[in-house]
Design an enzyme around this catalytic site. Structure first.
Site, PDB file in Angstrom:
ATOM      1  CG  ASP A   1      37.116  41.146  52.731  1.00 23.23           C
ATOM      2  OD1 ASP A   1      36.625  40.327  53.534  1.00 23.23           O
ATOM      3  OD2 ASP A   1      37.422  42.306  53.049  1.00 23.23           O
ATOM      4  N   GLY A   2      38.021  38.580  48.950  1.00 20.99           N
ATOM      5  CA  GLY A   2      37.925  38.232  47.528  1.00 20.99           C
ATOM      6  C   GLY A   2      37.064  37.007  47.295  1.00 20.99           C
TER       7      GLY A   2
ATOM      8  CG  ASN B   1      33.629  45.527  48.084  1.00 21.77           C
ATOM      9  OD1 ASN B   1      32.865  45.356  49.025  1.00 21.77           O
ATOM     10  ND2 ASN B   1      34.892  45.154  48.121  1.00 21.77           N
TER      11      ASN B   1
ATOM     12  CG  ASP C   1      43.102  59.683  36.792  1.00 15.92           C
ATOM     13  OD1 ASP C   1      43.225  60.472  35.838  1.00 15.92           O
ATOM     14  OD2 ASP C   1      44.061  59.260  37.460  1.00 15.92           O
TER      15      ASP C   1
END
Length: 261
Positions: free
Chosen positions: A23-24, A106, A136
């Site tokens: 996927d990267g 994404n 956060d």
């Protein structure tokens, strides 16, 4: 040997892409077309051969590359299955000045970075104030990104063909602040108020980062140019297969019947 050149989105035109990896690799490919000033705004169709460890965006085994590429070259004889994977267009502002434009496949993550204080974000949807985020950070994800950082943060898993955008808090400072989903037609704006304790960091698809100071903002909308990904099967069958075989989704031991024959 064919002559090869490094890809430059400002000068090159591409008709078809093949990726080898995980996927990267697909995210890297999408990132090559992420800028605002590319000659080619629409992305070419992509076929992805999996050579990684997981791969929700890489449904084809590498061993089948010859058969699959031959099938694509003969697409005039029988139809191909293609999913238009939504991308998000992100505009970063400092005050009223536009600083950068990029696209994500994404997710966009807006968080406190290395700052010790909670991030504070005023969230607007379609120009209307919705809530102030004390956490956060906050993820804004596509359905494709729903099984990535979003899933790890407790967000819903959404099939790629569903037209929506996901907003998922990261370690919210409130028990009642849950992930929520809006239509893909929504225009989202995250503002850093002037009284916030700290600046925030925006990260695009886990790769590029930019600091957004107090008084700055990021505007998010569905991109006009999705990425066409060639599938093995129609609809979202590839996605469900990936959930089952790669994440072991809802797999468990089968209970024996109460009365045995």
């Amino acid at each position: 040997m064919p002559e090869c050149h490094a890809f430059d989105a400002t000068t090159s035109r591409v008709d078809f892409c093949v990726t080898l990896g995980g996927d990267g690799t697909m995210l890297h490919l999408a990132g090559l077309f992420a800028g605002e000033w590319n000659m080619q705004s629409a992305l070419p169709p992509v076929i992805s051969f999996g050579m990684g460890s997981l791969g929700f965006l890489t449904p084809f085994p590498f061993e089948q590359y010859q058969d699959k590429l031959a099938r694509i070259m003969a697409a005039h004889k029988s139809p191909l299955y293609v999913t238009l994977r939504t991308r998000l267009r992100c505009e970063v502002y400092e005050g009223q000045e536009l600083k950068m434009v990029t696209h994500v496949l994404n997710e966009l993550a807006v968080d406190r970075g290395s700052n010790p204080a909670l991030s504070t974000l005023d969230c607007y949807i379609d120009g209307n104030y919705v809530t102030t985020v004390h956490a956060d950070g906050l993820l804004v994800a596509t359905p494709s990104g729903s099984t990535a950082y979003n899933m790890a943060a407790g967000g819903a898993m959404v099939a790629p063909s569903v037209p929506c955008t996901l907003l998922t808090p990261l370690a919210a400072h409130s028990l009642s602040f849950r992930p929520f989903i809006v239509p893909e037609s929504s225009h989202i704006e995250l503002k850093v108020p002037h009284n916030a304790r700290t600046d925030v960091i925006a990260t695009f698809d886990g790769r590029n980062t930019v600091s957004i100071p107090r008084g700055g903002s990021v505007k998010i909308a569905t991109s006009e140019f999705p990425i066409p990904i060639i599938n093995m099967h129609r609809y979202d069958i590839d996605w469900f297969n990936s959930l089952t075989h790669k994440l072991s989704w809802n797999t468990h031991a089968t209970q024996l019947p109460l009365e045995r024959p």
